[in-house]
Write an enzyme that holds these catalytic residues in place. Structure first.
Site, PDB file in Angstrom:
ATOM      1  N   SER A   6       0.683  -1.253  -0.004  1.00 21.31           N
ATOM      2  CA  SER A   6       0.073   0.211   0.023  1.00 21.31           C
ATOM      3  C   SER A   6       0.774   1.334  -0.086  1.00 21.31           C
ATOM      4  CB  SER A   6      -0.959  -0.137   1.152  1.00 21.31           C
ATOM      5  OG  SER A   6      -1.444   1.160   1.424  1.00 21.31           O
ATOM      6  N   HIS A  31      -1.258  -1.299  -4.433  1.00 20.36           N
ATOM      7  CA  HIS A  31      -2.423  -0.975  -3.666  1.00 20.36           C
ATOM      8  C   HIS A  31      -2.613   0.750  -3.372  1.00 20.36           C
ATOM      9  CE1 HIS A  31      -5.824  -2.162  -1.229  1.00 20.36           C
ATOM     10  NE2 HIS A  31      -5.625  -0.955  -0.389  1.00 20.36           N
ATOM     11  N   HIS A  64      -8.346   1.163  -4.125  1.00 18.98           N
ATOM     12  CA  HIS A  64      -9.353   0.831  -3.095  1.00 18.98           C
ATOM     13  C   HIS A  64      -9.963   2.174  -2.558  1.00 18.98           C
ATOM     14  CE1 HIS A  64      -9.613  -0.106   1.562  1.00 18.98           C
ATOM     15  NE2 HIS A  64     -10.868   0.174   1.055  1.00 18.98           N
ATOM     16  N   MET A  66     -12.454   4.430  -0.691  1.00 18.14           N
ATOM     17  CA  MET A  66     -12.965   4.791   0.608  1.00 18.14           C
ATOM     18  C   MET A  66     -13.476   6.013   0.344  1.00 18.14           C
ATOM     19  SD  MET A  66      -9.816   3.224   3.079  1.00 18.14           S
ATOM     20  CE  MET A  66      -8.872   3.213   1.485  1.00 18.14           C
ATOM     21  N   GLY A 140      -8.980   4.017   6.894  1.00 19.61           N
ATOM     22  CA  GLY A 140      -8.774   5.288   6.961  1.00 19.61           C
ATOM     23  C   GLY A 140      -7.286   5.758   7.256  1.00 19.61           C
ATOM     24  N   GLY A 142      -2.999   3.994   7.865  1.00 22.05           N
ATOM     25  CA  GLY A 142      -2.147   2.686   8.055  1.00 22.05           C
ATOM     26  C   GLY A 142      -1.487   2.642   9.524  1.00 22.05           C
ATOM     27  N   ASP A 173      -6.699  -6.651   3.946  1.00 28.39           N
ATOM     28  CA  ASP A 173      -6.124  -5.362   4.057  1.00 28.39           C
ATOM     29  C   ASP A 173      -6.032  -4.650   5.539  1.00 28.39           C
ATOM     30  OD1 ASP A 173      -5.124  -2.721   3.487  1.00 28.39           O
ATOM     31  OD2 ASP A 173      -6.888  -2.053   2.313  1.00 28.39           O
TER      32      ASP A 173
END
Ligand code: DX5
Ligand code: ZN
Length: 212
Positions: A6, A31, A64, A66, A140, A142, A173
């Site tokens: 990511s 990612h 991804h 969000m 939201g 890492g 994830d």
């Protein structure tokens, strides 16, 4: 195990170098966490930055989303031709329609479940998607702690996938590291996303290999 680092945990002052290092380290996908400050309390990549990333990366992108207004973002990022585009089940009212629109762009659709959402809700959409992304943290940020109930969910989902769409992949994830990777393998997970675990190490190849 396929590994999707990511970019959220990358050093943004050296983004190009980071992307090249991850591709050279054998990442299967990159990612990309798109956050809008509404669906999640954080903001990340917009189209200006993502366009550059898509041009530069030598590995396929795993986007991804969000976000609220999911269809708007699907159309915004579709021209970048990521391999996967993931939408949250918690946000989309007409999931089948959104999945169809992703597929029409030649992108492989994926549905994301937050930690509280059940794999049972995927029953009538499983045949239409190429991957399910199970969140093992609240989305939201890492660097959060892994929520272990995702393993049980992955196993249940695997059974359902065998019945409805055996080609569908399971991705996990959040908080993935060398301690929980064997549990994830046992739970029939196909792809892991890892941010802080990889970027906290100096040797990205070693980090990626340790998850494989
Ligand atoms: C969280 C993101 C994740 C995050 C993972 O909202 O979806 O992709 O970057 O980071 P780590 O591996 O540090 O939990
Ligand atoms: Zn993510």
């Amino acid at each position: 195990m396929l590994v999707a680092p990511s970019l959220l945990s990358a050093n943004f002052m050296r983004l190009g170098e980071e992307i090249r290092a991850l591709c050279d380290a054998g990442a299967d996908f990159l990612h990309i966490d798109v956050m809008d400050g509404h669906f999640v309390p954080n903001l990340t990549f917009g189209p200006v930055v993502l366009e550059q990333i898509a041009k530069y990366a030598s590995k396929p992108l795993d986007v991804h989303l969000m976000v609220e207004n999911v269809s708007f973002f699907v159309e915004l990022f579709a021209p970048l031709k990521p391999e996967f585009m993931s939408v949250h089940i918690e946000e989309v009212k007409h999931l089948h329609r959104v999945i169809e629109s992703i597929r029409k762009h030649g992108i492989r659709p994926c549905v994301v479940l937050n930690p509280h959402s059940s794999e049972q809700d995927l029953k009538y959409i499983l045949e239409d998607i190429d991957m399910v992304l199970l969140m093992s943290v609240n989305p939201g940020f890492g660097g959060q702690k892994f929520i272990p109930s995702v393993c049980k969910k992955a196993k249940m989902l695997h059974h359902r996938i065998q019945e409805y769409n055996p080609k569908c992949l399971i991705e996990v994830d959040g908080g993935v590291n060398e301690k929980n990777i064997s549990l994830l393998k046992e739970s029939m997970v196909d792809v892991v996303v890892a941010g802080s675990y990889i970027f906290n190490q100096s040797d990205y190849k070693k980090a990626v290999d340790s998850l494989r």
